[in-house]
Design a protein around this motif. Structure first.
Motif, PDB file in Angstrom:
ATOM      1  N   LEU A   1      -0.167   9.019   7.974  1.00 49.25           N
ATOM      2  CA  LEU A   1      -1.283   7.957   8.084  1.00 49.25           C
ATOM      3  C   LEU A   1      -2.547   8.296   7.600  1.00 49.25           C
ATOM      4  O   LEU A   1      -3.074   7.793   6.836  1.00 49.25           O
ATOM      5  N   PHE A   2      -2.934   9.702   7.955  1.00 62.28           N
ATOM      6  CA  PHE A   2      -4.448  10.056   7.310  1.00 62.28           C
ATOM      7  C   PHE A   2      -4.120  10.220   5.972  1.00 62.28           C
ATOM      8  O   PHE A   2      -4.996  10.308   5.283  1.00 62.28           O
ATOM      9  N   TRP A   3      -3.144  11.017   5.375  1.00 59.57           N
ATOM     10  CA  TRP A   3      -3.014  11.045   4.131  1.00 59.57           C
ATOM     11  C   TRP A   3      -3.020  10.063   3.316  1.00 59.57           C
ATOM     12  O   TRP A   3      -4.049   9.608   2.321  1.00 59.57           O
ATOM     13  N   ILE A   4      -2.413   8.869   3.705  1.00 62.96           N
ATOM     14  CA  ILE A   4      -2.418   7.506   2.902  1.00 62.96           C
ATOM     15  C   ILE A   4      -3.804   6.909   2.903  1.00 62.96           C
ATOM     16  O   ILE A   4      -4.403   6.538   2.018  1.00 62.96           O
ATOM     17  N   LEU A   5      -4.368   6.982   4.306  1.00 62.12           N
ATOM     18  CA  LEU A   5      -5.824   6.480   4.295  1.00 62.12           C
ATOM     19  C   LEU A   5      -6.704   7.112   3.553  1.00 62.12           C
ATOM     20  O   LEU A   5      -7.539   6.440   2.887  1.00 62.12           O
ATOM     21  N   LYS A   6      -6.721   8.406   3.376  1.00 62.58           N
ATOM     22  CA  LYS A   6      -7.756   9.196   2.649  1.00 62.58           C
ATOM     23  C   LYS A   6      -7.399   9.045   1.321  1.00 62.58           C
ATOM     24  O   LYS A   6      -8.401   8.671   0.709  1.00 62.58           O
TER      25      LYS A   6
ATOM     26  N   LEU B   1       3.626   5.642  -5.457  1.00 62.48           N
ATOM     27  CA  LEU B   1       3.920   5.592  -6.879  1.00 62.48           C
ATOM     28  C   LEU B   1       2.800   6.648  -7.384  1.00 62.48           C
ATOM     29  O   LEU B   1       3.027   7.452  -8.475  1.00 62.48           O
ATOM     30  N   PHE B   2       1.638   6.484  -7.020  1.00 66.27           N
ATOM     31  CA  PHE B   2       0.307   7.145  -7.673  1.00 66.27           C
ATOM     32  C   PHE B   2       0.091   8.728  -7.107  1.00 66.27           C
ATOM     33  O   PHE B   2      -0.533   9.499  -7.908  1.00 66.27           O
ATOM     34  N   VAL B   3       0.530   8.833  -5.670  1.00 61.02           N
ATOM     35  CA  VAL B   3       0.166  10.084  -5.081  1.00 61.02           C
ATOM     36  C   VAL B   3       1.467  10.614  -4.624  1.00 61.02           C
ATOM     37  O   VAL B   3       1.627  11.982  -4.933  1.00 61.02           O
TER      38      VAL B   3
ATOM     39  N   LEU C   1      10.244   4.804   2.922  1.00 61.81           N
ATOM     40  CA  LEU C   1      10.839   3.705   3.795  1.00 61.81           C
ATOM     41  C   LEU C   1      10.948   4.547   5.256  1.00 61.81           C
ATOM     42  O   LEU C   1      10.557   3.531   6.247  1.00 61.81           O
ATOM     43  N   ALA C   2      11.356   5.643   5.235  1.00 66.60           N
ATOM     44  CA  ALA C   2      11.384   6.282   6.696  1.00 66.60           C
ATOM     45  C   ALA C   2      10.127   6.414   7.331  1.00 66.60           C
ATOM     46  O   ALA C   2       9.937   5.890   8.521  1.00 66.60           O
ATOM     47  N   ILE C   3       9.031   6.687   6.709  1.00 68.89           N
ATOM     48  CA  ILE C   3       7.629   6.672   7.232  1.00 68.89           C
ATOM     49  C   ILE C   3       7.349   5.153   7.709  1.00 68.89           C
ATOM     50  O   ILE C   3       6.834   5.237   8.877  1.00 68.89           O
ATOM     51  N   MET C   4       7.774   4.073   7.084  1.00 67.81           N
ATOM     52  CA  MET C   4       7.383   2.975   7.388  1.00 67.81           C
ATOM     53  C   MET C   4       8.237   2.292   8.412  1.00 67.81           C
ATOM     54  O   MET C   4       7.783   1.538   9.351  1.00 67.81           O
ATOM     55  N   ILE C   5       9.411   2.844   8.844  1.00 68.82           N
ATOM     56  CA  ILE C   5      10.148   2.215   9.805  1.00 68.82           C
ATOM     57  C   ILE C   5      10.136   3.083  11.216  1.00 68.82           C
ATOM     58  O   ILE C   5      10.312   2.786  12.251  1.00 68.82           O
ATOM     59  N   ILE C   6       9.201   4.377  11.031  1.00 68.68           N
ATOM     60  CA  ILE C   6       9.106   5.276  12.274  1.00 68.68           C
ATOM     61  C   ILE C   6       8.575   4.532  13.426  1.00 68.68           C
ATOM     62  O   ILE C   6       8.936   4.424  14.516  1.00 68.68           O
TER      63      ILE C   6
ATOM     64  N   ILE D   1       0.884  -1.142  -0.096  1.00 71.42           N
ATOM     65  CA  ILE D   1       0.112   0.174   0.070  1.00 71.42           C
ATOM     66  C   ILE D   1       0.882   1.398  -0.026  1.00 71.42           C
ATOM     67  O   ILE D   1       0.744   2.211  -0.594  1.00 71.42           O
ATOM     68  N   TYR D   2       1.985   1.278   0.759  1.00 72.59           N
ATOM     69  CA  TYR D   2       2.881   2.637   0.805  1.00 72.59           C
ATOM     70  C   TYR D   2       3.343   2.548  -0.612  1.00 72.59           C
ATOM     71  O   TYR D   2       3.563   3.443  -1.179  1.00 72.59           O
ATOM     72  N   GLY D   3       3.721   1.207  -1.369  1.00 72.77           N
ATOM     73  CA  GLY D   3       4.397   1.321  -2.543  1.00 72.77           C
ATOM     74  C   GLY D   3       3.390   2.009  -3.609  1.00 72.77           C
ATOM     75  O   GLY D   3       3.761   2.883  -4.336  1.00 72.77           O
TER      76      GLY D   3
END
Lengths: 315, 281, 257
Positions: free
Chosen positions: B30-35, A131-133, A172-177, A125-127
């Motif tokens: 978190l909210f940006w992704i979820l949105k 990519l899209f946003v 990646l940083a957001i994922m490991i925070i 989902i992160y990926g």
């Protein structure tokens, strides 16, 4: 009382059996770990034999000519993880400080939970979101700014694509925070209150207590947390695969497409038809596994001291 | 003195605001992704999405029914393999091996395995199951996911079992109960809720895994109920569709992302509430 | 020591040494516990009285590295024998702990647990025995309508009496109590002390207590422990009126401890 005697042997046998079965599954963990190494080693043996050390320092990755140099992937993995750590660590320390020293009791729970929920979002989902946003956002606003103002550094030269080392490292940083901050938070909570109180007692501000007492006390725990984050970042696959651009060309710029070990595996493993190609990919996997094993073991050793001692009742 | 004092106050304030900003930073993403997942994914939700097979590439319409089914199938099989094994190993750590060296080695390896790259697990299963039997299969995918969930279940089961007070164990043993009965009838009962929560979290984690499925269960555009055949999963489908060239695929990928993300989120929040209810009482 | 009594020796402890790993916790303990009487063990914290109590049902065997020396004779057999069946031993010796230890199940199931272990599975038989155990522990009237509720919902005092009921339901020979009232209020404590007087008709009771008045009220025999040794063991009345050991006198008159 007599009935006890009848059931007695059966109980002993059942005890023996239950202990045996649960020990077996505990042993299975160790066997599994050994197996992982052995199987990867066997499968990568042909590539190790064929390329030797050249595999690690050669930059030429060309499946068509059966030439496999893993340097771009190894370099990518290391730089990517470094970027992620540089961004994630200060933020994680900030979050841990906020959660332990600053936030009112009422919002501690929800904020902590929200941060931890970041860890539950699947990598893919992160990926995809990246990519899209996030990539279009970066290429429209952030990267042109970097290139214009910091373009004199080779690190920030190139086209604003929104994918590459820096964008992937950021995601990646957001994922490991959440992983780093939750370990640091636990470590902060282990600082004896009296130590902090003696700081406040001398008239120190909150920041001074944190900076001079809490952080030094927790130093090795923080290091352990950082290394745990590193271990996570090294092996992270899907988000990186989406964001890094998958180019085996070595480039100094953080804005150019690159590749990492995990992204190479995700992209090429099912396409590998030759035995030697496959073996080379497995060798990449072996290298990745060995590095993360060492890194994670190190992290575990450093945080062990801070593990909360659970009360076990008196013996 | 007073200028220095003022500086200290200002510095303190700035640093603490910084920590607030860090927390805001995390929550913001978190909210940006979820949105985005919500707003882009909700559009793909229609009956066809859940009931139909994928349409041929480039043709609009169709659904991801087979991938949803595949994810349920593979995750379910992984749970059946991983959970009993994990609970039993956790039982060993908590009930038999508390101070044993062997147990601390197992704990150590578990903690490493929890964070080990999942793609490597995929390669491992490829080498032991896919290559020898010459074919991708749902079983291989399930095995990979079971290996990934195993250490999670082991450690949470151990933690939860340890929360049962030793005095309770001793009281049961003092009645003359054999060890296995104490564990099954008293300790498991006391730790039941916690273990269920741990299992839920582990299931949530593996249901979002992609990398280990890429070369184990692979993909399949059709219905498949044979567990020795390649099987589609939502996550692998999202990967293929998101990387593909068609807008309709992207919409479908967002739909898949929507389902996965909110299912995982739901399970996480639910298990948190469950655990809180427990410590509250 | 004192032979003008008509009770037999139930447990004879001879030269008992106990070690936690390499640390010795009990030194040459030699006493005899009389049948159908209450024996109280007193002494300052960390003196070894709980350690001693837990030797009597081999509770120390749960944890690795613990070691016994000497003899504990129960019914003509040394319970420290290597091959001894602990399950059998423990079903003969009940134990009540410092804090209530209700199992995570209903009130009824708590008491039925031990009964089922002994092979009693008929519903009617179980119900009768559970009722008897609850009546013996004076709990029946209070909770007869709550048998299906979780045992965790009872008050602390009720939980502790439930644990006693659970211990006596399986009709052991001996009941060990490790400071059973330390977590309870005075009213609940009084109820349990009353129970003990009832209990000794059918059981041999060994109780560890911090509370000297409690020892004086409920017991016939008292042992004074200090630093892992029994400094004095005698009739309770004698210990509390004319102790022969200076340390015992200091302790019971409150000069230390």
């Amino acid at each position: 009382m007599m009935r006890i005697l009848d059931r007695h042997k059966r109980d002993r046998f059942a005890d023996f059996l239950f202990k045996g079965v649960s020990s077996f599954f505990a042993l299975l963990i160790i066997v599994l770990m050994l197996f992982l190494f052995v199987v990867l080693a066997i499968e990568s043996a042909p590539a190790i034999k064929a390329f030797g050390f050249k595999f690690i320092y050669s930059t030429d990755w060309n499946p068509v000519r059966a030439s496999f140099g893993a340097l771009p992937a190894i370099y990518g993995t290391i730089v990517l993880s470094a970027i992620a750590i540089v961004i994630a660590v200060p933020v994680s320390i900030g979050i841990a400080v906020f959660l332990t020293e600053m936030a009112p009791k009422k919002i501690r729970g929800p904020v902590g939970a929200a941060i931890e929920l970041l860890a539950s979002i699947p990598s893919i989902i992160y990926g995809m979101w990246g990519l899209f946003v996030f990539a279009p956002f970066l290429s429209a606003y952030v990267e042109p700014f970097l290139i214009e103002n910091f373009g004199f550094l080779p690190l920030f030269r190139g086209t604003p694509l929104g994918i590459g080392m820096l964008p992937a490292g950021f995601i990646l940083a957001i994922m490991i925070i959440p992983f780093i901050s939750s370990v640091i938070r636990d470590v902060f909570l282990m600082v004896p209150p009296m130590l902090k109180e003696s700081g406040y007692g001398m008239g120190a501000t909150k920041f001074e207590v944190i900076w001079n007492i809490v952080i030094p006390f927790a130093r090795s725990g923080i290091m352990g947390a950082v290394i745990l984050g590193l271990g996570r970042a090294l092996g992270e696959t899907m988000a990186v695969t989406f964001m890094i651009g998958n180019s085996h060309d070595l480039s100094i710029s953080l804005l150019d497409p690159a590749t990492s070990i995990s992204a190479t595996l995700a992209n090429e493993f099912t396409e590998a038809v030759d035995d030697i190609y496959l073996s080379g990919l497995v060798e990449l996997g072996l290298i990745l596994f060995a590095i993360t094993f060492v890194v994670l073991a190190l992290s575990k050793l450093m945080t062990m001291r801070f593990a909360p001692q659970k009360g076990r009742g008196k013996a | 003195m007073s200028k220095r004092y003022l500086m200290r106050r200002v510095f303190n304030c700035a640093a603490l605001s910084g920590s607030l900003l860090c927390a805001v930073f995390g929550i913001f993403f978190l909210f940006w992704i979820l949105k985005d997942v919500f707003s882009s994914g909700i559009g793909a939700m229609d009956m066809a999405f859940f009931t139909e097979l994928p349409s041929p590439p480039g043709v609009a319409g169709g659904g991801l029914a087979n991938a949803i089914w595949g994810t349920v199938l593979i995750t379910g099989m992984a749970t059946v393999i991983g959970v009993p094994a994990g609970i039993l190993a956790g039982t060993y750590l908590s009930e038999y091996g508390r101070k044993k060296r062997f147990a601390s080695v197992v704990r150590f390896l578990c903690d490493i395995l929890v964070s080990a790259p999942s793609i490597v697990i995929g390669i491992f299963v490829y080498a032991v199951l896919v290559k020898p039997f010459k074919g991708f299969s749902a079983v291989a995918g399930a095995l990979a996911l079971a290996i990934i969930m195993l250490p999670v279940v082991v450690r949470t089961a151990e933690e939860m079992l340890k929360l049962v007070p030793d005095a309770t164990r001793e009281a049961a043993l003092a009645l003359g109960a054999p060890h296995w009965k104490v564990t099954l009838q008293v300790v498991y009962r006391g730790a039941f809720r916690g273990i269920i929560t741990g299992v839920m979290l582990a299931v949530a984690r593996i249901s979002g895994e992609t990398a280990p499925l890429l070369f184990t269960s692979f993909n399949n555009a059709f219905w498949n109920s044979n567990i020795t055949e390649p099987t589609a999963s939502l996550t692998v489908t999202i990967f293929n569709y998101a990387m593909g060239p068609y807008d309709d695929w992207h919409a479908k990928a967002w739909g898949g992302a929507f389902i996965i993300t909110f299912t995982v989120l739901f399970i996480n929040i639910l298990s948190r509430l469950l655990l809180r209810g427990r410590t509250g009482s | 020591m004192n032979d003008n009594n008509n009770h037999n020796d139930k447990i004879i402890i001879k030269g008992l040494n106990f070690y936690y790993g390499s640390k010795q916790a009990l030194y040459n303990v030699t006493i005899a516990v009389k049948e159908n009487e209450v024996t109280a063990l007193i002494g300052p914290s960390g003196c070894g009285k709980t350690t001693f109590l837990r030797c009597l049902n081999r509770m120390h065997d749960l944890y690795a590295g613990n070691r016994y020396e000497g003899e504990i004779i129960l019914d003509n057999a040394n319970i420290l024998d290597k091959g001894l069946d602990l399950i059998k031993l423990r079903s003969k010796i009940g134990m009540v702990f410092q804090k209530p230890t209700p199992f995570p199940m209903s009130v009824f199931d708590n008491i039925a647990f031990g009964l089922k272990l002994n092979g009693i599975s008929k519903k009617s038989e179980l119900a009768a025995l559970v009722e008897k155990a609850l009546k013996d522990s004076a709990l029946w009237d209070e909770i007869k309508d709550r048998l299906n509720e979780s045992a965790l919902s009872l008050s602390g005092g009720q939980q502790q009496r439930l644990c006693i009921a659970r211990a006596i339901a399986v009709q052991p020979d001996v009941i060990l109590m490790d400071e059973p009232c330390s977590a309870l209020d005075p009213v609940a404590t009084a109820k349990i002390e009353d129970m003990m007087t009832e209990l000794k008709r059918n059981y041999t009771v060994v109780i560890v207590t911090h509370n000297m008045q409690q020892a004086a009220r409920v017991s016939e025999w008292t042992g004074f422990f200090m630093m892992g040794e029994v400094k004095e063991f005698d009739k309770t009345q004698k210990i509390f009126t004319t102790p022969s050991n200076q340390m015992t006198e200091d302790y019971i008159t409150g000069r230390f401890g």
